[in-house]
Write a protein that holds these residues in place. Structure first.
Motif, PDB file in Angstrom:
ATOM      1  N   ALA A   1       0.438  -1.287   0.253  1.00 18.95           N
ATOM      2  CA  ALA A   1      -0.146   0.261  -0.087  1.00 18.95           C
ATOM      3  C   ALA A   1       0.847   1.197   0.039  1.00 18.95           C
ATOM      4  O   ALA A   1       2.191   0.754   0.300  1.00 18.95           O
ATOM      5  CB  ALA A   1      -0.741  -0.269   1.336  1.00 18.95           C
ATOM      6  N   THR A   2      -0.065   2.110  -0.970  1.00 14.10           N
ATOM      7  CA  THR A   2       0.820   3.728  -0.737  1.00 14.10           C
ATOM      8  C   THR A   2       0.751   3.997   1.025  1.00 14.10           C
ATOM      9  O   THR A   2       0.249   3.420   2.309  1.00 14.10           O
ATOM     10  CB  THR A   2       0.289   4.541  -0.760  1.00 14.10           C
ATOM     11  N   LYS A   3       1.675   5.013   1.628  1.00 17.67           N
ATOM     12  CA  LYS A   3       1.598   5.248   2.830  1.00 17.67           C
ATOM     13  C   LYS A   3       0.800   5.834   2.991  1.00 17.67           C
ATOM     14  O   LYS A   3       0.399   5.518   4.516  1.00 17.67           O
ATOM     15  CB  LYS A   3       2.361   6.615   2.786  1.00 17.67           C
TER      16      LYS A   3
ATOM     17  N   PHE B   1      -3.813   1.894   9.399  1.00 17.94           N
ATOM     18  CA  PHE B   1      -3.305   1.709  10.650  1.00 17.94           C
ATOM     19  C   PHE B   1      -4.769   2.104  11.886  1.00 17.94           C
ATOM     20  O   PHE B   1      -4.961   1.433  12.386  1.00 17.94           O
ATOM     21  CB  PHE B   1      -1.974   1.993  10.699  1.00 17.94           C
ATOM     22  N   ALA B   2      -5.222   3.631  11.304  1.00 19.38           N
ATOM     23  CA  ALA B   2      -6.369   4.173  12.634  1.00 19.38           C
ATOM     24  C   ALA B   2      -7.315   3.527  12.364  1.00 19.38           C
ATOM     25  O   ALA B   2      -7.464   3.516  14.104  1.00 19.38           O
ATOM     26  CB  ALA B   2      -5.972   5.615  11.422  1.00 19.38           C
ATOM     27  N   LEU B   3      -7.533   2.606  11.763  1.00 19.37           N
ATOM     28  CA  LEU B   3      -8.947   2.067  11.454  1.00 19.37           C
ATOM     29  C   LEU B   3      -8.420   0.624  12.546  1.00 19.37           C
ATOM     30  O   LEU B   3      -9.422   0.369  13.059  1.00 19.37           O
ATOM     31  CB  LEU B   3      -9.058   1.749   9.840  1.00 19.37           C
ATOM     32  N   ILE B   4      -7.419   0.136  12.801  1.00 18.60           N
ATOM     33  CA  ILE B   4      -7.558  -0.920  13.316  1.00 18.60           C
ATOM     34  C   ILE B   4      -7.301  -0.793  14.444  1.00 18.60           C
ATOM     35  O   ILE B   4      -7.632  -1.007  15.385  1.00 18.60           O
ATOM     36  CB  ILE B   4      -6.419  -1.888  12.628  1.00 18.60           C
ATOM     37  N   ASN B   5      -6.355   0.407  14.265  1.00 19.62           N
ATOM     38  CA  ASN B   5      -5.540   0.569  15.708  1.00 19.62           C
ATOM     39  C   ASN B   5      -6.409   1.755  16.511  1.00 19.62           C
ATOM     40  O   ASN B   5      -6.238   1.759  18.124  1.00 19.62           O
ATOM     41  CB  ASN B   5      -4.066   0.780  16.302  1.00 19.62           C
ATOM     42  N   ASP B   6      -7.125   1.879  15.685  1.00 22.42           N
ATOM     43  CA  ASP B   6      -8.111   3.683  16.575  1.00 22.42           C
ATOM     44  C   ASP B   6      -7.279   5.371  16.594  1.00 22.42           C
ATOM     45  O   ASP B   6      -7.368   5.164  18.169  1.00 22.42           O
ATOM     46  CB  ASP B   6      -8.594   3.464  17.577  1.00 22.42           C
ATOM     47  N   ARG B   7      -6.119   4.523  16.422  1.00 27.58           N
ATOM     48  CA  ARG B   7      -5.171   5.679  16.458  1.00 27.58           C
ATOM     49  C   ARG B   7      -4.196   6.217  14.945  1.00 27.58           C
ATOM     50  O   ARG B   7      -4.122   5.279  14.773  1.00 27.58           O
ATOM     51  CB  ARG B   7      -4.178   6.024  17.684  1.00 27.58           C
TER      52      ARG B   7
ATOM     53  N   ASP C   1       7.730   6.367  15.053  1.00 24.24           N
ATOM     54  CA  ASP C   1       8.535   4.685  14.017  1.00 24.24           C
ATOM     55  C   ASP C   1       8.384   3.790  13.528  1.00 24.24           C
ATOM     56  O   ASP C   1       8.565   2.917  13.112  1.00 24.24           O
ATOM     57  CB  ASP C   1       9.089   4.228  15.463  1.00 24.24           C
ATOM     58  N   GLU C   2       6.272   3.328  13.801  1.00 26.95           N
ATOM     59  CA  GLU C   2       6.423   2.723  13.331  1.00 26.95           C
ATOM     60  C   GLU C   2       5.634   2.022  11.638  1.00 26.95           C
ATOM     61  O   GLU C   2       5.875   1.522  11.319  1.00 26.95           O
ATOM     62  CB  GLU C   2       4.607   2.565  13.999  1.00 26.95           C
ATOM     63  N   VAL C   3       5.652   3.922  11.516  1.00 24.75           N
ATOM     64  CA  VAL C   3       5.860   3.979   9.908  1.00 24.75           C
ATOM     65  C   VAL C   3       7.155   3.905   9.483  1.00 24.75           C
ATOM     66  O   VAL C   3       7.031   2.890   8.217  1.00 24.75           O
ATOM     67  CB  VAL C   3       5.939   5.413   9.401  1.00 24.75           C
ATOM     68  N   LEU C   4       7.701   4.125  10.022  1.00 23.68           N
ATOM     69  CA  LEU C   4       9.450   3.930   9.500  1.00 23.68           C
ATOM     70  C   LEU C   4       9.303   2.371   9.115  1.00 23.68           C
ATOM     71  O   LEU C   4      10.428   1.670   8.390  1.00 23.68           O
ATOM     72  CB  LEU C   4      11.002   4.258  10.491  1.00 23.68           C
ATOM     73  N   ALA C   5       9.023   2.133  10.119  1.00 26.28           N
ATOM     74  CA  ALA C   5       9.223  -0.008  10.519  1.00 26.28           C
ATOM     75  C   ALA C   5       8.492  -0.341   8.968  1.00 26.28           C
ATOM     76  O   ALA C   5       8.612  -1.534   8.890  1.00 26.28           O
ATOM     77  CB  ALA C   5       8.498  -0.244  11.773  1.00 26.28           C
ATOM     78  N   ALA C   6       7.236   0.569   9.183  1.00 30.86           N
ATOM     79  CA  ALA C   6       6.100  -0.811   7.719  1.00 30.86           C
ATOM     80  C   ALA C   6       7.122  -0.620   6.730  1.00 30.86           C
ATOM     81  O   ALA C   6       6.798  -1.243   5.516  1.00 30.86           O
ATOM     82  CB  ALA C   6       5.046   0.790   7.548  1.00 30.86           C
TER      83      ALA C   6
ATOM     84  N   ASN D   1       9.826  -2.846   5.933  1.00 29.63           N
ATOM     85  CA  ASN D   1       9.638  -4.511   6.044  1.00 29.63           C
ATOM     86  C   ASN D   1       8.808  -4.756   4.566  1.00 29.63           C
ATOM     87  O   ASN D   1       7.946  -5.486   4.271  1.00 29.63           O
ATOM     88  CB  ASN D   1       8.332  -4.212   7.188  1.00 29.63           C
ATOM     89  N   GLY D   2       8.615  -3.435   3.599  1.00 35.03           N
ATOM     90  CA  GLY D   2       8.034  -3.560   2.719  1.00 35.03           C
ATOM     91  C   GLY D   2       6.913  -3.529   2.416  1.00 35.03           C
ATOM     92  O   GLY D   2       5.631  -4.182   1.904  1.00 35.03           O
ATOM     93  N   GLU D   3       5.795  -3.271   3.673  1.00 37.21           N
ATOM     94  CA  GLU D   3       4.374  -3.166   3.645  1.00 37.21           C
ATOM     95  C   GLU D   3       3.928  -1.314   3.255  1.00 37.21           C
ATOM     96  O   GLU D   3       2.568  -1.824   2.539  1.00 37.21           O
ATOM     97  CB  GLU D   3       4.178  -3.166   5.432  1.00 37.21           C
ATOM     98  N   VAL D   4       5.026  -0.582   3.057  1.00 35.73           N
ATOM     99  CA  VAL D   4       4.567   0.530   2.854  1.00 35.73           C
ATOM    100  C   VAL D   4       5.422   1.180   1.279  1.00 35.73           C
ATOM    101  O   VAL D   4       6.824   0.514   1.361  1.00 35.73           O
ATOM    102  CB  VAL D   4       4.141   1.377   3.546  1.00 35.73           C
ATOM    103  N   THR D   5       4.936   1.607  -0.122  1.00 33.48           N
ATOM    104  CA  THR D   5       5.961   1.528  -0.412  1.00 33.48           C
ATOM    105  C   THR D   5       5.359   3.759  -1.417  1.00 33.48           C
ATOM    106  O   THR D   5       4.065   3.914  -1.029  1.00 33.48           O
ATOM    107  CB  THR D   5       5.192   1.284  -2.302  1.00 33.48           C
ATOM    108  N   LEU D   6       6.781   4.107  -1.656  1.00 35.14           N
ATOM    109  CA  LEU D   6       6.381   5.504  -1.214  1.00 35.14           C
ATOM    110  C   LEU D   6       6.605   6.200  -3.152  1.00 35.14           C
ATOM    111  O   LEU D   6       6.782   7.213  -3.169  1.00 35.14           O
ATOM    112  CB  LEU D   6       7.901   6.501  -0.472  1.00 35.14           C
TER     113      LEU D   6
END
Length: 291
Positions: free
Chosen positions: A2-4, A11-17, A22-27, A30-35
């Protein structure tokens, strides 16, 4: 993948925040986000928006300037209160640059004509042409400085003699207003500098040196007339600015105050000659000597 923006929304939908940095950088790691696509599109849109904004602002300011300057050119002595400090200094810059260009351009054309006469002998003049180009720019820069300081020579006297009636900013604005019509006069001179006659120098024409000097004299006479006409406008401006407040008030008659203003202007020009013009000409002479 997914895009950023999509990943942050998920993430906000699942975690309600909102995710932390750091979490964005980790994603991303891990290849979960493409920029790549997002950054490309964002960059393209941003560049387009910036270009449109710059074009719109430039067009708006240009239109505003011409709307502002037309009534001043038509009636410079009647418009007492003029606003727009930026436009006032723009007019001063235009007048200084075009005045300097009209003078230096005739010299540039004359030196190029002389250089072209030597090229007919088959001599390699590449280095000389390069040096001449640098010299022409240096000449224009120096002449522009000289014009600017000469144009401001009247300002100290006006500030001194009218200090009881106008603030410094008011007096500066009233004087700079006159550079709107002066810029038009100098623009005409700059255009004429391309069409005034320049002698064609050759081996045969060197026998008639007087004709060459007469042609140059004619060219500089045309440009000189335009520049003198502009200087006369500034002389008239000083008289108007003095008479505006000293005609019916003050201890001294306006005529004597005008003469004092001209005397102060002459003194300022003499100081500028010693402090600014002579060092610039000496520097230019040294540049010629290094050829």
């Amino acid at each position: 993948m997914a895009t950023k923006k999509e990943w942050q929304e998920y993430f906000a939908l699942i975690n309600d925040r909102q995710p932390t940095a750091d979490e964005v950088l980790a994603a991303i790691e891990n290849g979960e986000v493409t920029l790549e696509k997002q950054e490309h599109n964002t960059s393209k849109v941003a560049i387009t928006e910036d270009a449109n904004r710059v074009y719109t602002n430039a067009k708006q300011h240009a239109g505003n300037y011409w709307t502002w300057v037309k009534p001043i050119i038509a009636q410079p002595s009647r418009l007492n209160d003029v606003s727009g400090n930026i436009f006032l200094w723009v007019s001063f810059a235009i007048a200084s640059l075009t005045g300097a260009f009209s003078f230096s351009n005739v010299i540039r054309r004359g030196m190029n004509a002389a250089l072209n006469s030597y090229s007919s002998y088959g001599t390699d003049l590449t280095k000389i042409r390069s040096q001449l180009s640098v010299l022409n720019w240096q000449l224009f820069f120096y002449v522009a400085i000289i014009f600017a300081v000469f144009y401001l020579a009247a300002l100290p006297g006006l500030l001194l003699l009218n200090r009881r009636y106008f603030t410094m900013n008011q007096m500066v604005c009233k004087y700079l207003k006159w550079f709107a019509p002066l810029s038009l006069i100098n623009i005409i001179g700059a255009i004429l500098s391309f069409v005034v006659p320049i002698p064609s120098i050759s081996a045969s024409s060197l026998e008639n040196v007087s004709a060459i000097f007469n042609t140059f004299f004619t060219s500089f006479t045309v440009i000189g007339f335009i520049l003198i006409f502009g200087a006369a406008l500034l002389v008239a401006a000083q008289q108007f600015l003095i008479s505006e407040v000293h005609l019916n008030q003050g201890k001294f008659d306006a005529a004597w105050v005008v003469l004092l203003q001209w005397f102060i202007s002459v003194v300022m020009i003499f100081i500028e000659l010693r402090v600014v013009v002579v060092p610039l000409l000496q520097n230019l002479t040294q540049s010629l000597g290094n050829w």
